[in-house]
Design an enzyme around this catalytic site. Structure first.
Site, PDB file in Angstrom:
ATOM      1  N   CYS A  88     -10.795  -3.577  -4.255  1.00  0.00           N
ATOM      2  CA  CYS A  88      -9.754  -4.541  -4.627  1.00  0.00           C
ATOM      3  C   CYS A  88     -10.341  -5.890  -4.998  1.00  0.00           C
ATOM      4  CB  CYS A  88      -8.728  -4.687  -3.503  1.00  0.00           C
ATOM      5  SG  CYS A  88      -7.598  -3.280  -3.454  1.00  0.00           S
TER       6      CYS A  88
ATOM      7  N   ASN B  97       0.834  -1.205   0.000  1.00  0.00           N
ATOM      8  CA  ASN B  97       0.000   0.000   0.000  1.00  0.00           C
ATOM      9  C   ASN B  97       0.868   1.254   0.000  1.00  0.00           C
ATOM     10  OD1 ASN B  97       0.602  -0.843   2.686  1.00  0.00           O
ATOM     11  ND2 ASN B  97      -1.108   0.304   3.527  1.00  0.00           N
TER      12      ASN B  97
ATOM     13  N   GLU C 295      -2.964  -4.589  -3.145  1.00  0.00           N
ATOM     14  CA  GLU C 295      -3.445  -5.424  -4.253  1.00  0.00           C
ATOM     15  C   GLU C 295      -3.335  -4.661  -5.574  1.00  0.00           C
ATOM     16  OE1 GLU C 295      -4.869  -4.847  -1.342  1.00  0.00           O
ATOM     17  OE2 GLU C 295      -6.098  -6.526  -0.671  1.00  0.00           O
TER      18      GLU C 295
ATOM     19  N   CYS D   7      -4.043   0.608  -2.584  1.00  0.00           N
ATOM     20  CA  CYS D   7      -3.917  -0.632  -1.805  1.00  0.00           C
ATOM     21  C   CYS D   7      -2.792  -1.515  -2.358  1.00  0.00           C
ATOM     22  CB  CYS D   7      -5.223  -1.412  -1.860  1.00  0.00           C
ATOM     23  SG  CYS D   7      -6.557  -0.708  -0.876  1.00  0.00           S
TER      24      CYS D   7
HETATM   25  N1  THU Z   1      -5.235  -1.758   2.532  1.00  0.00           N
HETATM   26  C1  THU Z   1      -4.628  -2.515   1.576  1.00  0.00           C
HETATM   27  O1  THU Z   1      -3.592  -2.136   1.028  1.00  0.00           O
HETATM   28  N2  THU Z   1      -5.206  -3.683   1.234  1.00  0.00           N
HETATM   29  C2  THU Z   1      -6.276  -4.234   1.871  1.00  0.00           C
HETATM   30  O2  THU Z   1      -6.674  -5.338   1.529  1.00  0.00           O
HETATM   31  C3  THU Z   1      -6.941  -3.499   2.963  1.00  0.00           C
HETATM   32  C4  THU Z   1      -6.481  -2.111   3.167  1.00  0.00           C
HETATM   33  C5  THU Z   1      -4.569  -0.511   2.944  1.00  0.00           C
HETATM   34  C6  THU Z   1      -5.188   0.769   2.459  1.00  0.00           C
HETATM   35  C7  THU Z   1      -4.655   1.747   3.480  1.00  0.00           C
HETATM   36  O3  THU Z   1      -3.362   2.163   3.085  1.00  0.00           O
HETATM   37  C8  THU Z   1      -4.541   0.942   4.738  1.00  0.00           C
HETATM   38  O4  THU Z   1      -4.550  -0.418   4.355  1.00  0.00           O
HETATM   39  C9  THU Z   1      -5.650   1.186   5.747  1.00  0.00           C
HETATM   40  O5  THU Z   1      -6.892   1.085   5.135  1.00  0.00           O
END
Ligand code: THU
Length: 145
Positions: free
Chosen positions: A86, A39, A52, A50
């Protein structure tokens, strides 16, 4: 290298100064190679991406547009649940039977398919017929899976 090793390594590079929640994602592409992302947050909060999304971008940048399996790793008390956006992004490149392993850094994990994570996914058929662009047809879940 395993998906877990890749997600663990890339998670170290997560840029998450606002949430403090570091996430690593690893995908196995149809070519058998692993693509990873973390992320990347932004002071303008909605501009953050994110893990993903980063992994998908790496896979597509390498010329691969189908994925076979996914692992998402984060801290926290329970295995991380991919956000709704995602789930749709993963479904673009993965069929309904693709398994997503959601895991936390304590080793707790849950495995679910993309169909379980995103029932009733929006797809090209809801736009009223077959996809016309070649890349869309190639990824059309109704013809490809
Ligand atoms: N986040 C992800 O990168 N992937 C996920 O599956 C859930 C959430 C990140 C987004 C943000 O930077 C942090 O987690 C908090 O939401």
């Amino acid at each position: 290298m395993s998906l877990l090793d890749a997600a663990t390594a890339v998670r170290e590079n997560a840029y998450a100064p606002y949430s403090g929640f570091r996430v690593g994602a690893a995908l196995r592409g149809s070519d058998g190679r692993i693509y990873a992302g973390c992320n990347v947050e932004n002071v303008a909060y909605p501009e953050g991406t994110c893990a993903e999304a980063g992994a998908i971008a790496a896979m597509v940048a390498a010329g691969v547009t189908r994925l076979q399996e996914v692992l998402v790793l984060a801290g926290g008390p329970a295995p991380v649940a991919p956000c709704g956006g995602c789930r749709q992004k993963l479904r673009e490149f993965g069929g309904p039977d693709v398994v997503v392993t959601m895991r936390n850094t304590d080793g707790a994990q849950i495995r679910q398919t993309l169909a379980e994570l995103l029932p009733g996914a929006f797809d090209a058929h809801q736009m009223g017929g077959k996809a016309t662009a070649p890349d869309m047809a190639a990824n059309d879940p109704m013809t490809k899976d």
